[in-house]
Design a protein around this motif. Structure first.
Motif, PDB file in Angstrom:
ATOM      1  N   GLY A  25       0.815  -1.210   0.000  1.00 42.51           N
ATOM      2  CA  GLY A  25       0.000   0.000   0.000  1.00 42.51           C
ATOM      3  C   GLY A  25       0.847   1.258   0.000  1.00 42.51           C
ATOM      4  O   GLY A  25       0.511   2.247  -0.653  1.00 42.51           O
ATOM      5  N   GLU A  26       1.956   1.211   0.715  1.00 40.49           N
ATOM      6  CA  GLU A  26       2.829   2.377   0.808  1.00 40.49           C
ATOM      7  C   GLU A  26       3.552   2.659  -0.510  1.00 40.49           C
ATOM      8  O   GLU A  26       3.654   3.820  -0.938  1.00 40.49           O
ATOM      9  N   LEU A  27       4.052   1.616  -1.145  1.00 36.68           N
ATOM     10  CA  LEU A  27       4.852   1.785  -2.361  1.00 36.68           C
ATOM     11  C   LEU A  27       4.039   1.644  -3.651  1.00 36.68           C
ATOM     12  O   LEU A  27       4.574   1.840  -4.746  1.00 36.68           O
ATOM     13  N   LYS A  28       2.758   1.296  -3.512  1.00 40.29           N
ATOM     14  CA  LYS A  28       1.892   1.100  -4.687  1.00 40.29           C
ATOM     15  C   LYS A  28       2.500   0.073  -5.636  1.00 40.29           C
ATOM     16  O   LYS A  28       2.623   0.268  -6.839  1.00 40.29           O
ATOM     17  N   ALA A  29       2.911  -1.048  -5.057  1.00 41.63           N
ATOM     18  CA  ALA A  29       3.540  -2.126  -5.820  1.00 41.63           C
ATOM     19  C   ALA A  29       3.134  -3.456  -5.202  1.00 41.63           C
ATOM     20  O   ALA A  29       2.689  -3.517  -4.052  1.00 41.63           O
ATOM     21  N   THR A  30       3.258  -4.519  -5.960  1.00 38.73           N
ATOM     22  CA  THR A  30       3.084  -5.857  -5.398  1.00 38.73           C
ATOM     23  C   THR A  30       4.367  -6.222  -4.659  1.00 38.73           C
ATOM     24  O   THR A  30       5.461  -6.105  -5.206  1.00 38.73           O
ATOM     25  N   ILE A  31       4.221  -6.657  -3.417  1.00 44.82           N
ATOM     26  CA  ILE A  31       5.368  -7.035  -2.595  1.00 44.82           C
ATOM     27  C   ILE A  31       5.358  -8.549  -2.404  1.00 44.82           C
ATOM     28  O   ILE A  31       4.333  -9.133  -2.018  1.00 44.82           O
ATOM     29  N   ALA A  32       6.489  -9.178  -2.688  1.00 43.27           N
ATOM     30  CA  ALA A  32       6.635 -10.617  -2.486  1.00 43.27           C
ATOM     31  C   ALA A  32       7.783 -10.858  -1.513  1.00 43.27           C
ATOM     32  O   ALA A  32       8.890 -10.350  -1.717  1.00 43.27           O
ATOM     33  N   ILE A  33       7.500 -11.601  -0.461  1.00 39.20           N
ATOM     34  CA  ILE A  33       8.516 -11.943   0.526  1.00 39.20           C
ATOM     35  C   ILE A  33       8.747 -13.448   0.460  1.00 39.20           C
ATOM     36  O   ILE A  33       7.829 -14.239   0.688  1.00 39.20           O
ATOM     37  N   THR A  34       9.972 -13.840   0.133  1.00 40.59           N
ATOM     38  CA  THR A  34      10.268 -15.256  -0.036  1.00 40.59           C
ATOM     39  C   THR A  34      10.870 -15.845   1.226  1.00 40.59           C
ATOM     40  O   THR A  34      11.633 -15.200   1.945  1.00 40.59           O
ATOM     41  N   GLY A  35      10.510 -17.097   1.490  1.00 42.07           N
ATOM     42  CA  GLY A  35      10.995 -17.796   2.669  1.00 42.07           C
ATOM     43  C   GLY A  35      10.425 -19.201   2.675  1.00 42.07           C
ATOM     44  O   GLY A  35      10.013 -19.721   1.637  1.00 42.07           O
ATOM     45  N   ALA A  36      10.388 -19.823   3.838  1.00 44.11           N
ATOM     46  CA  ALA A  36       9.832 -21.172   3.926  1.00 44.11           C
ATOM     47  C   ALA A  36       8.377 -21.181   3.453  1.00 44.11           C
ATOM     48  O   ALA A  36       7.931 -22.110   2.774  1.00 44.11           O
ATOM     49  N   ILE A  37       7.646 -20.147   3.821  1.00 42.14           N
ATOM     50  CA  ILE A  37       6.313 -19.897   3.273  1.00 42.14           C
ATOM     51  C   ILE A  37       6.337 -18.479   2.722  1.00 42.14           C
ATOM     52  O   ILE A  37       6.614 -17.532   3.449  1.00 42.14           O
TER      53      ILE A  37
END
Length: 266
Positions: A156-168
């Motif tokens: 919402g802040e950056l007006k972008a899709t954010i993807a966080i990679t990890g175990a899930i």
């Protein structure tokens, strides 16, 4: 999932041209990952042509893994050219938070380029959000606790899709948020699987400019390929053959694999 299947089925017809300005350590693997999935890679990192190439590509992947001042300048040129043409930009903030130079470079990129998708590990995304980060070099030192909430807030802040990679993995565009539970621990034994994941995202985003779906699809494709690669390892095979099997898995990935194996929760 239906939109992800649709994107996947369009790749071979579209054959998206994915322009990379990426790090020298994983460049070859990123190019091969794009080819394996059905896209076309180009690695034009000269200041004399980066913007021109970006303007005629299907998507642009920016990766700050091996960073230099001149690299940031050409990233800005290419990113602005892509923005002018409405071409999706994928930003991989490798190692953000590890040094002041990386953090400032990331801030400069985000201040001057409209990034459609930002994909990194938990430490990198926390650093982008201005939160304390325990990253160690380019590796994450933070748990995935609160990943969905962080992805949603930063999106919402950056007006972008954010993807966080990890175990899930967690993916959010600020309104929709999903968790992806595919993958295998052996993916962490290879250099550049995160970089390759961003390249796969670039293939999907270049096929059709749907950032949320593209981010989820790219991460899902890498996760499923990792699982498939591990299943095909012989008893005496390790990381070297896993890398080979990973490219095999990407090149033979079918929509049926997505339908049978995807573990995505909203």
């Amino acid at each position: 999932m239906e939109q992800i299947y649709e994107l996947f089925n369009k790749i071979k017809d579209k054959q998206p041209l994915v322009h990379h300005i990426t790090n020298s350590v994983t460049m070859n693997d990123c190019a091969n990952a794009v080819l394996a999935l059905g896209g076309r890679p180009v690695m034009a990192d000269s200041p004399n042509e980066a913007a021109e190439m970006a303007a005629q590509s299907s998507s642009l992947v920016i990766n700050i893994g091996t960073l230099a001042e001149e690299t940031v300048e050409l990233m800005l040129k290419a990113g602005k050219a892509a923005n002018e043409k409405g071409i999706p930009v994928i930003f991989d903030p490798v190692g953000v938070g590890a040094t002041q130079f990386r953090s400032q470079s990331a801030k400069t990129i985000l201040a001057n380029i409209d990034c459609s998708i930002i994909c990194g590990n938990m430490s990198e995304i926390r650093a982008l959000a201005g939160l304390p980060s325990s990253g160690q070099g380019v590796d994450s030192g933070d748990s995935m606790d609160g990943a969905e909430e962080l992805a949603k807030e930063l999106a919402g802040e950056l007006k972008a899709t954010i993807a966080i990679t990890g175990a899930i993995d967690a993916v959010s565009d600020g309104e929709r948020t999903v968790r992806i539970q595919n993958g295998h621990p052996m993916l962490a034994s290879l250099t550049g699987t995160g970089c390759m994941t961003n390249s796969l995202i670039g293939v999907f985003a270049g096929t059709e400019n749907k950032p949320f779906e593209a981010a989820a699809a790219g991460i899902l494709a890498m996760g499923l390929a990792g699982e498939k690669a591990y299943r095909h390892l012989a008893a005496n095979e390790g990381a070297g053959m896993f890398r080979v099997r990973l490219f095999d898995a990407l090149s033979t990935l079918a929509v049926e694999d997505l339908k049978k194996g995807a573990r995505i929760n909203g």
